[in-house]
Write a protein that holds these residues in place. Structure first.
Motif, short mmCIF file in Angstrom:
data_model
loop_
_atom_site.label_atom_id
_atom_site.label_comp_id
_atom_site.label_asym_id
_atom_site.label_seq_id
_atom_site.Cartn_x
_atom_site.Cartn_y
_atom_site.Cartn_z
N UNK A 171 -15.33 56.14 48.21
CA UNK A 171 -14.54 55.02 48.74
C UNK A 171 -13.08 55.15 48.34
N UNK A 172 -12.83 55.59 47.12
CA UNK A 172 -11.45 55.76 46.63
C UNK A 172 -10.72 56.83 47.43
N UNK A 173 -11.35 57.97 47.62
CA UNK A 173 -10.71 59.05 48.38
C UNK A 173 -10.49 58.64 49.83
N UNK A 174 -11.45 57.92 50.40
CA UNK A 174 -11.27 57.43 51.77
C UNK A 174 -10.04 56.54 51.87
N UNK A 175 -9.86 55.67 50.87
CA UNK A 175 -8.71 54.77 50.89
C UNK A 175 -7.41 55.56 50.73
N UNK A 227 -13.24 47.99 49.00
CA UNK A 227 -14.41 47.39 49.64
C UNK A 227 -15.67 48.19 49.33
N UNK A 228 -16.70 47.48 48.86
CA UNK A 228 -18.00 48.07 48.62
C UNK A 228 -19.06 47.11 49.15
N UNK A 229 -20.28 47.30 48.72
CA UNK A 229 -21.33 46.38 49.18
C UNK A 229 -21.29 45.10 48.33
N UNK A 242 -24.77 51.52 38.11
CA UNK A 242 -24.11 50.65 39.08
C UNK A 242 -22.70 50.36 38.59
N UNK A 243 -21.75 50.48 39.49
CA UNK A 243 -20.37 50.12 39.19
C UNK A 243 -20.02 48.86 39.97
N UNK A 244 -19.50 47.87 39.26
CA UNK A 244 -19.07 46.62 39.88
C UNK A 244 -17.57 46.46 39.65
N UNK A 245 -16.81 46.26 40.72
CA UNK A 245 -15.38 45.97 40.59
C UNK A 245 -15.14 44.49 40.77
N UNK A 296 -16.68 41.46 42.67
CA UNK A 296 -16.24 41.49 44.07
C UNK A 296 -17.04 42.47 44.92
N UNK A 297 -17.32 43.65 44.40
CA UNK A 297 -18.02 44.69 45.17
C UNK A 297 -18.80 45.57 44.20
N UNK A 298 -19.83 46.25 44.73
CA UNK A 298 -20.67 47.12 43.90
C UNK A 298 -20.91 48.45 44.59
N UNK A 299 -21.18 49.46 43.75
CA UNK A 299 -21.49 50.81 44.23
C UNK A 299 -22.71 51.34 43.49
N UNK A 300 -23.59 52.01 44.20
CA UNK A 300 -24.77 52.62 43.59
C UNK A 300 -24.38 53.97 42.99
#
Length: 480
Positions: A176-180, A85-87, A153-156, A164-168
């Motif tokens: 986000x990966x480590x949190x998951x 999940x990202x923005x 910008x990374x878009x997955x 689906x989601x983006x990260x600045x």
């Protein structure tokens, strides 16, 4: 069995080189020790966006580098198979997948990446593909801003390749990966690479204890300043819950720079004593085990052997390792048949049981694992007295010899004298070297890790109370 503090264990590094040694070998050795002797499985995480996972898996298996409880996951491989999940993706994020005309990279024959580079060769975009050809993630580094500058910008993408989601920036994706992966559970994150330490200094979570493990000297070659590659992280050592070095001497030197705030600890690498080392058996020749790069100064070993042969004409040298300096070093040896280049060999340490002496000519070390391994095999080290490691391991004249750094004449003279020693003296020194290496047993080193991680967890618990205040204060100071 030594008990590590409760919590999940993660090791974070940039990537696993094919011909890994040094930092990567030490990180994997520690992970196996945690698993086998500490009863704590370890999840090794890499973020290399050009990693050849199939090749690395084959090499790790060939070298038996992983134990049953040690597993390896690359971020981009994980993203291919998992949602994160990202923005929301916006038009301004510049999502523009590369076409089949872009440069392509394959792993085991399967298309894994498309890459776009600039005129100067710099990478501008990497699209990570799944095995079925759908787009998993697009990492673009030249998304235009209204100001005229560019951003990353990374878009997955979902399983169909739709955004689906983006990260600045990639660091948001790392967080986000480590949190998951940690999932809110008590976790220890041991950060081994300089590149990932820059990110990890800002990764603060109430359930994660972050420890930076420093694998090299922090000093420039002349010993007067901090290496530029380490300056950013060393300016913020207090951001980690603990920082671990290999020797007490490096801890003392860093303490003078960093002050009293950071928790600094010394934990060496474990050393295994081969069974049945024969200290009385005849041995011959010298050996070098090293990456063939400028910082290792292997040319000094070559020159010293050729000088020492004036007094010891039968002296030979075997050089194990590979790297960018190999062609130059072979040219320097001039086709001398007594100087043999063996190339990269995962079993190179077995040569230490046959060689009489090891030559270590690096500009700097962190612990000098090869010196410790040589001593464990009864191979006597002759090492430049550089920071850090050789002086901590070698009793000069008792378990090996220390030589002024860069003094090839002294290196050659010491090598000639070592080669001329009688069997009784050599056997005595070999026994002393093995006894010294036993101080770094896996049991002793694991106990130090257990104490260090316990202290780091306690410190992290105390620091949590001040994080919110410090973050607010730091933001305000930046605004001003």
């Amino acid at each position: 069995m030594t008990v590590l503090p409760p919590g999940r264990q993660f090791a974070l590094t940039w990537g696993i080189p094919h011909d890994f040694g040094g930092l990567t070998a030490a990180m994997l050795q520690r992970s196996r020790m945690f698993d086998r002797r500490g009863g704590a499985p370890v999840h090794v995480l890499t973020c290399d966006d050009r990693e050849d996972s199939a090749d690395i898996a084959d090499e790790l298996a060939r070298r038996r580098a992983l134990s049953d409880g040690v597993r390896l996951t690359n971020l981009w491989d994980w993203v291919r198979d998992n949602d994160l999940d990202g923005r929301r993706v916006r038009e301004a994020d510049g999502f523009a997948p590369l076409s089949s005309s872009a440069a392509e990279e394959r792993t085991a024959g399967v298309l894994r990446r498309r890459v776009r580079t600039g005129a100067d060769g710099a990478v501008l975009q990497i699209d990570h593909l799944r095995a079925d050809g759908t787009l998993a993630a697009s990492d673009r580094r030249d998304v235009p801003r209204a100001s005229g500058r560019v951003r990353r910008v990374v878009v997955t993408c979902d399983h169909t390749g739709s955004p689906r989601a983006a990260w600045n920036g990639v660091r948001e994706l790392y967080r986000a990966w480590l949190d998951r992966l940690t999932g809110g559970e008590r976790s220890f994150l041991l950060v081994d690479s300089k590149a990932m330490a820059r990110f990890a200094a800002d990764y603060r979570r109430p359930h994660v204890v972050v420890v930076h493990v420093v694998h090299g000297s922090h000093l420039t070659d002349d010993g007067t300043a901090i290496r530029p590659s380490r300056a950013e992280v060393f300016a913020r050592l207090g951001a980690f819950d603990a920082v671990v070095f290999c020797t007490d001497r490096q801890v003392r030197d860093v303490r003078r720079h960093a002050g009293r705030l950071p928790l600094l600890a010394a934990v060496a690498h474990p050393v295994a004593i081969p069974p049945g080392v024969d200290v009385a058996a005849p041995r011959r020749g010298a050996v070098v085990l090293s990456r063939l790069a400028g910082i290792k100064r292997v040319e000094d070993a070559i020159d010293a052997v050729r000088l020492a042969r004036r007094e010891q004409p039968t002296l030979e040298l075997d050089v194990y390792g590979d790297g960018p300096s190999r062609a130059r070093l072979e040219a320097r040896a001039g086709g001398d048949p007594s100087i043999r280049f063996r190339g990269f060999d995962p079993a190179a340490t077995e040569s230490l049981a046959r060689a009489s002496v090891l030559l270590m000519t690096s500009r700097s070390e962190a612990f000098s694992m090869v010196v410790a391994e040589a001593m464990a095999s009864g191979c006597l080290p002759i090492a430049y007295d550089v920071p850090y490691g050789p002086r901590e391991l070698i009793d000069d004249g008792g378990t090996g010899w220390l030589v002024p750094p860069g003094d090839v004449a002294a290196l050659a003279d010491t090598l000639a004298r070592a080669t001329a020693l009688d069997d009784v003296a050599l056997s005595r020194m070999r026994r002393a070297a093995i006894a010294r290496a036993r101080l770094y047993s896996a049991e002793a080193i694991l106990e130090r890790w257990a104490r260090t991680l316990t202290r780091a967890a306690r410190r992290q618990g105390l620091r949590r109370r001040t994080w919110r205040f410090r973050e607010v204060l730091r933001r305000r100071l930046r605004v001003r």
